[in-house]
Design an enzyme around this catalytic site. Structure first.
Site, short mmCIF file in Angstrom:
data_model
loop_
_atom_site.label_atom_id
_atom_site.label_comp_id
_atom_site.label_asym_id
_atom_site.label_seq_id
_atom_site.Cartn_x
_atom_site.Cartn_y
_atom_site.Cartn_z
N LYS A 165 -30.31 16.38 -7.07
CA LYS A 165 -31.63 15.75 -7.03
C LYS A 165 -32.46 15.74 -8.27
O LYS A 165 -32.79 16.80 -8.74
CB LYS A 165 -32.38 16.84 -5.94
CG LYS A 165 -31.81 16.68 -4.56
CD LYS A 165 -31.16 15.55 -3.90
CE LYS A 165 -30.20 15.96 -2.80
NZ LYS A 165 -29.63 14.66 -2.28
N ASP A 194 -29.12 11.88 -7.21
CA ASP A 194 -29.75 11.20 -6.14
C ASP A 194 -31.55 11.47 -6.32
O ASP A 194 -32.05 12.47 -6.46
CB ASP A 194 -29.54 12.13 -4.67
CG ASP A 194 -30.06 11.56 -3.55
OD1 ASP A 194 -30.82 10.42 -3.47
OD2 ASP A 194 -29.89 12.17 -2.66
N GLU A 219 -28.54 7.57 -6.78
CA GLU A 219 -28.69 7.04 -5.55
C GLU A 219 -30.17 6.96 -5.45
O GLU A 219 -30.93 7.72 -5.81
CB GLU A 219 -28.25 8.42 -4.62
CG GLU A 219 -28.27 7.86 -2.94
CD GLU A 219 -27.35 8.79 -2.17
OE1 GLU A 219 -26.38 8.51 -2.03
OE2 GLU A 219 -27.94 9.69 -1.63
N ASP A 242 -29.17 4.73 0.34
CA ASP A 242 -29.49 5.11 1.58
C ASP A 242 -30.63 5.18 2.45
O ASP A 242 -30.74 4.72 3.50
CB ASP A 242 -28.97 6.90 1.53
CG ASP A 242 -29.77 7.68 0.59
OD1 ASP A 242 -30.59 7.08 -0.04
OD2 ASP A 242 -29.68 9.16 0.60
N LYS A 266 -26.28 7.16 6.73
CA LYS A 266 -26.78 8.48 7.54
C LYS A 266 -26.67 7.94 8.85
O LYS A 266 -27.53 7.05 9.41
CB LYS A 266 -28.10 8.78 7.12
CG LYS A 266 -28.40 8.96 5.49
CD LYS A 266 -28.10 10.14 5.24
CE LYS A 266 -28.12 10.43 3.53
NZ LYS A 266 -29.31 10.56 3.22
MG MG Z 1 -29.60 10.64 -0.64
#
Ligand code: MG
Length: 370
Positions: A165, A194, A219, A242, A266
């Site tokens: 992250k 991400d 991402e 996503d 997801k």
């Molecule tokens: Mg993600």
């Protein structure tokens, strides 16, 4: 076969340690889990779980799933759970939108379908690719050394895919993080960065072009698909989408406007396996690579995602995620999606979903529709 009774359960699943995204965004400590038990007139029992990743991450919350069930569950009674497109159309007519709230009802139908024909869901989804699915870690934002230390903890349990992250307004620090982790990447590892929508387009362009010499994947760099398209046009590395992939229409747009090269589906956010399968098929036809996971949840939810992941050709699937490994409770001890010790997992080869939660863990239902 007809749906005879639907029972809804509510449980809380604490995280083993608080989780935060960049800059302290989205810090939370427990998940609100909803489980659905769907009984057929033939005596079969289907199970599924719907668990958002907290209520501050995206427009979804646990109580919303249970409130939607008050409308959706009565509409499904008497329906044939094997007719999945019909079931989904019925849910969409009963309550337009609210995809995340429909996922557990959809997947409980898939579980019944699979049990009724004695096939695992992955096989019903078109076919099972046998190789195990790599599990991605989820590395909180921290100092470069702190993040490497957390990756090392995951490496000790076999992980070789890491979702790191990043995404603060300090673009220099994000560049340092990416360069440090890339320099310490091991052979065979896949580390992707991400951003969880945290960058403005200017920040995304600055960081991605600041590491343009590195073969890395990002991402969801920005909030909207428009912003991601802007970034796509001015950068070079693969982009995964996503959080702005919620419908089949989103997938069509991502593919036709070339906004990314990877999709992270997801399952619960897009409304369950029926709609995830449609998105999968558009992405397969358009040459995407895949991550497949739930937004969150226990081993039951992880297994749901794994059934879909197992239906993706091996060379196109980059990984899944086992949220269960971040929880201090287990809805299905010893069953469902698990780390095989090499940072991989396989969907159970049992009829239907292949896992059900312990009813002791669930307690009494909070609502029964019959
Ligand atoms: Mg993600």
């Amino acid at each position: 076969m007809k749906i005879r009774r639907i029972s809804v359960y509510h449980q809380t699943a604490p995280l083993t340690r608080p989780y935060k995204l960049s800059g302290g965004r989205l810090r939370f400590e427990e998940l609100d889990c909803t489980f659905v038990k769907m009984e057929s007139d033939t005596g079969l029992i289907g199970w599924a779980e719907g668990t958002p990743w907290g209520h501050t991450y995206l427009p979804a919350h646990g109580a919303g799933i249970r409130a939607a069930a008050e409308l959706l569950a009565p509409a499904l009674l008497g329906e044939d759970p094997r007719q999945l497109d019909r079931i989904n159309r019925l849910m969409d007519l009963t309550l337009p939108g609210h995809n995340y709230a429909k996922s557990a009802l959809d997947i409980a139908c898939w579980d019944l379908f699979g049990q009724s024909v004695e096939l695992p869901i992955a096989e019903l989804l078109g076919g099972r690719y046998e190789e195990p699915v790599p599990i991605a870690s989820s590395i909180s934002t921290d100092t470069p050394d702190g993040m490497l230390a957390e990756i090392n903890l995951y490496r000790d349990t076999g992980y070789y895919v890491h979702s790191v992250k990043v995404g603060g307004s300090d673009t220099d620090l994000d560049i340092q993080r990416i360069r440090h982790l890339k320099a310490n990447e091991r052979p065979g590892e896949f580390i992707f960065y991400d951003v969880n929508r945290a960058w403005t387009p200017a920040e995304a362009i600055t960081v991605m072009n600041g590491v343009a010499d590195l073969p890395v994947t990002f991402e969801q760099p920005c909030e909207t698909l428009d912003q991601c398209a802007q970034v796509r046009a001015l950068t070079r590395q693969p982009i995964s989408l996503d959080e702005r992939l919620e419908t089949e229409g989103d997938m069509l747009r991502i593919a036709s406007q070339h906004i990314g090269e990877v999709v992270n589906i997801k399952v619960n956010r897009v409304g369950g396996l029926t709609k995830a399968k449609r998105i999968r098929d558009i992405a397969l036809a358009s040459g995407f690579k895949f991550l497949i996971m739930e937004s969150g949840g226990t081993a039951v939810a992880d297994t749901q995602a794994l059934q879909l992941a197992q239906s993706i050709p091996t060379e196109l699937r980059l990984g899944t995620w086992l949220c269960q490994e971040m929880l201090s409770v287990d809805s299905a001890p010893g069953r469902g999606a698990r780390n095989n010790g090499r940072g991989e997992s396989s969907a159970p080869v049992l009829p239907g979903l292949g896992v059900s939660p312990d009813e002791d863990f669930l307690g009494d239902p909070v609502a029964v529709y019959e």
